[in-house]
Structure formats: structure tokens, C-alpha cells
Scaffold this active site. Structure first.
Site, PDB file in Angstrom:
ATOM      1  N   CYS A 120       0.814  -1.209   0.000  1.00  0.00           N
ATOM      2  CA  CYS A 120       0.000   0.000   0.000  1.00  0.00           C
ATOM      3  C   CYS A 120       0.851   1.264   0.000  1.00  0.00           C
ATOM      4  O   CYS A 120       0.335   2.363  -0.033  1.00  0.00           O
ATOM      5  CB  CYS A 120      -1.002   0.001   1.140  1.00  0.00           C
ATOM      6  SG  CYS A 120      -0.337  -0.454   2.725  1.00  0.00           S
ATOM      7  N   ASP A 159       2.849   2.423   2.391  1.00  0.00           N
ATOM      8  CA  ASP A 159       2.968   3.089   3.689  1.00  0.00           C
ATOM      9  C   ASP A 159       4.396   3.006   4.224  1.00  0.00           C
ATOM     10  O   ASP A 159       5.060   1.996   4.041  1.00  0.00           O
ATOM     11  CB  ASP A 159       2.052   2.421   4.721  1.00  0.00           C
ATOM     12  CG  ASP A 159       0.584   2.677   4.444  1.00  0.00           C
ATOM     13  OD1 ASP A 159       0.292   3.393   3.477  1.00  0.00           O
ATOM     14  OD2 ASP A 159      -0.255   2.154   5.194  1.00  0.00           O
ATOM     15  N   CYS A 183      -2.244   5.371   5.469  1.00  0.00           N
ATOM     16  CA  CYS A 183      -3.685   5.519   5.660  1.00  0.00           C
ATOM     17  C   CYS A 183      -4.005   5.795   7.130  1.00  0.00           C
ATOM     18  O   CYS A 183      -3.134   5.730   8.005  1.00  0.00           O
ATOM     19  CB  CYS A 183      -4.406   4.259   5.203  1.00  0.00           C
ATOM     20  SG  CYS A 183      -4.040   2.848   6.251  1.00  0.00           S
ATOM     21  N   CYS A 217      -1.773  -3.013   8.958  1.00  0.00           N
ATOM     22  CA  CYS A 217      -1.329  -1.762   9.574  1.00  0.00           C
ATOM     23  C   CYS A 217      -0.856  -2.013  11.006  1.00  0.00           C
ATOM     24  O   CYS A 217       0.118  -1.409  11.468  1.00  0.00           O
ATOM     25  CB  CYS A 217      -2.462  -0.740   9.602  1.00  0.00           C
ATOM     26  SG  CYS A 217      -3.054  -0.295   7.970  1.00  0.00           S
TER      27      CYS A 217
END
Lengths: 142, 232
Positions: A37, A39, A64, A107
């Protein structure tokens, strides 16, 4: 999919955003990323060498809302714990606290990895210091 | 023999081996889809990554006509459903294969090398440092621009454009690396390379794709910032 209230709270009011000097021997820096993603997360701890207690923690995350909330929560949780105790924080604890949906579990994994990486970095620094000290044949400190 | 002909050894209508295509080679009736056969096989293509876009478009159009539910309005519900199934897979397969990046991601996911979301991907620390710094400078530019006066804002927009060009150039580098890996993959298939060779190539493509998603995010960040530009 809606974010949980706790995620939104951490996202809007992130705790402990910032940085500490990387070169400081008391500071451990963990930099981790989730390429799928895009990140990136940096988590830093400052450890009291006498007590092994994490006295301060800072983070900065580009990612995010769940990634920001997970790392914000991680800094709150590690503060005041000993290094060994902080290592016991599991991503599943973060998932539960923030009510993260399955697609955002990575996450929390990232945040757990960041804690471990920061502690690992700090431990490396301690090891390096000790070997330097013994090489100089300095008298042992308490 | 393709996977689908093994999965469905007999045509539901005539009982003969259906041949593994969309329609039975014997009676011409539409066949159930074996989900394991995959998007490349759906178009009758090998799992190669360099793909002729015009050829894919032609295959897509031809199959759209043949599989379209309108052709099955008078057929049994069973056949109508088969047509709906195949038509929806056709659209997914076309969307995924048309784009080189999603095509490669699909291939890697299909072979278990890349998984969405829950499986952790590794990123080299130097890359993380670099991406982090780039993100920080982008953020600084943004913040300065929000608080800055008009003249400063113009200068900052310029630096943003420069940053954007740099990211774009990096994206170009990654894409040409990816193109090189595509060529190697296709060549490996041509010479029927062993599992090890293929696994190594897939691992490398995965690493390139990981880097690419960071850089793509940075490019998107700059584009968004310039798009939202005040008074441009």
C-alpha cells in the site's frame, strides 16, 4: 467501510508525532514499510539506560488512517514500559483496541514491527557501546 | 490438455470431452468455468507478461460477443447463468490483464508470491529511508505552501513540480526495470525454465513492484497537491 471512533480519534489527534536524534545512543529508531500500500512508518523510543524504561516515544507515518492510528497507539503503549515488556505488545492487541477490519490488519502488523525494529536498533547501539567500552578497557560502570 | 478440461471431463449437454474452451467442441454448448484456470487461459493465452494490447482487445471483443447474456435469452436458466459467469470473469480478466502492472501483480498472486493486505512484504531499509525523506520533503512543501504568501507559493509550486518530475523519472526507471523482468520471464517460459528460475524471477518482480507502489504514491501525492493548488 467506516473507521472506528478510536481510529478517527488517533487520526485527528495523533499522539507523539515527531522525531528524536537518531545518533543519540539512548534512542532506538525503527523504520518499516508496507510496500503493497506504499505506507512508511518511523517509530522512535528513548530508553533510560539505568531502568531500561522507555521514557519517550515518537512516530511519523505516511499512510492511511489505520496505519497512523496504529503507530500513534503504539507510541502511547510503549511509553513507561520496560524494553522487554514493550516487546510483548502484539499486533492483535492493536487490532482489538482500534477495532481494525481484516483488510487493515497489516497496519497493526506494521506497528508491531516498528516497535520491534526500534528496540532492536537500541539494543544494537547498547551492544556497540559495550564493546567500545571494553576495547578501551574502561572501568565498568554501574 | 488444459486444466479446465481436466476439471470438467464431460460436457453437461452431450457427454463428450468439451475440450477446455468456453464452448463444447462437440455440441457447441457453453461450459461451466473452472476458477482455477485463470485469466490468461480465459483468453487462450500463455502466462506471458509482454502482451500485445491490440490482440488482447480483439480477443476481448470476440469473447464479449460470444459470451454475452443476450445470446442466451431463450436458453435454459443454467446456460444463462454460465453466460453471466463467463461474461463477468471476462470483464475482470480484461481489466486485470490490460494493465501491465496489474497483470504482473495478478501473475505473482496466482503463484502465491504476492498477497494483498495481510501478508507482510519486505522492503529494503535504504528504500524506506529514501521514501520517508521524499515524503517528508513533500510534506514540508505542502505545509509551507499552505502558510506562505502568493510569491512564495509560486516558488513552492515550482519546487513541487521539480519534485514531481524527479518522482516521475524514478517511476520511469522502475518501469523499465519491470519491462526487463517481463522479457526475462517470457524467455524463461519459452525455454520451459525450472521452478527455481521462475521463483527467482517472480521474487525479483515482486521487489520491483513493491518499490513501484511507493514511488507511485509519491507521484500521486505531488499530482494531488498541484491539482489542489490555490490560485493556479
Amino acid at each position: 467501510m467506516a473507521y472506528s471512533e478510536k481510529v478517527i480519534d488517533h487520526y485527528n489527534n495523533p499522539r507523539n508525532v515527531g522525531s528524536m536524534p537518531k545518533e543519540d545512543p539512548k534512542v532506538g529508531t525503527g523504520m518499516v514499510g508496507a510496500p503493497e500500500c506504499g505506507d512508511v512508518m518511523r517509530l522512535q523510543i528513548r530508553v533510560n539506560p539505568e531502568t531500561q524504561v522507555i521514557e519517550d516515544a515518537k512516530f511519523k507515518t505516511f499512510g492511511c488512517g489505520s496505519a497512523i492510528a496504529s503507530s500513534s497507539l503504539a507510541t502511547e503503549w510503549v511509553k513507561g514500559r520496560t524494553v522487554e515488556d514493550a516487546l510483548s505488545i502484539k499486533n492483535t492487541d492493536i487490532v482489538r483496541e482500534l477495532a481494525l477490519p481484516p483488510v487493515k490488519i497489516h497496519c497493526s502488523v506494521l506497528a508491531e514491527d516498528a516497535i520491534k525494529a526500534a528496540i532492536g536498533d537500541w539494543k544494537r547501539k547498547q551492544g556497540a557501546e559495550e564493546s567500545q567500552a571494553s576495547a578501551a578497557a574502561a572501568p565498568a560502570e554501574d | 490438455m488444459s486444466v479446465s478440461s481436466l476439471a470438467f471431463p464431460a460436457c453437461w449437454n452431450c457427454g463428450a470431452p468439451p475440450g477446455g474452451g468456453h464452448f463444447c467442441v462437440g455440441c457447441g454448448k457453453i461450459q461451466p468455468l473452472d476458477p482455477a484456470s485463470g485469466y490468461f487461459a480465459f483468453f487462450g493465452l500463455p502466462e506471458k507478461l509482454n502482451l500485445d494490447a491490440a490482440d488482447l482487445d480483439r480477443r476481448y471483443l470476440a469473447l464479449s460477443w460470444k459470451l454475452h447474456p443476450d445470446n442466451f435469452v431463450r436458453a435454459e436458466e443454467f446456460e444463462r447463468n454460465l453466460s453471466l459467469d463467463r461474461s463477468s470473469v471476462l470483464n475482470d480478466a480484461y481489466r486485470v490483464l490490460r494493465d501491465p502492472v496489474s497483470r504482473a501483480e495478478y501473475l505473482l498472486a496466482r503463484h502465491g508470491v504476492r498477497k494483498e493486505g495481510q501478508t507482510k512484504q519486505q522492503a529494503p531499509p535504504e528504500l524506506l529511508e529514501e521514501v520517508f525523506e521524499l515524503n517528508e520533503s513533500l510534506e514540508e512543501l505542502r505545509a509551507a505552501r499552505r502558510s506562505g504568501d502568493a510569491a512564495e507559493s509560486v516558488a513552492l509550486a515550482r519546487s513541487l513540480e521539480t519534485a514531481g518530475r524527479n518522482f516521475q523519472a524514478k517511476l520511469g526507471e522502475v518501469d523499465s526495470e519491470l519491462a526487463g523482468a517481463f522479457g526475462e520471464w517470457d524467455a524463461a517460459l519459452d525455454r520451459s525454465a525450472g521452478e527455481d528460475d521462475r521463483a527467482r524471477l517472480m521474487a525479483r518482480m515482486n521487489e520491483i513492484l513493491n518499490r513501484r507502489s511507493y514511488i507511485r504514491n509519491l507521484v500521486a501525492g505531488v499530482t494531488q497537491e498541484l491539482g489542489e493548488a490555490p490560485g493556479e
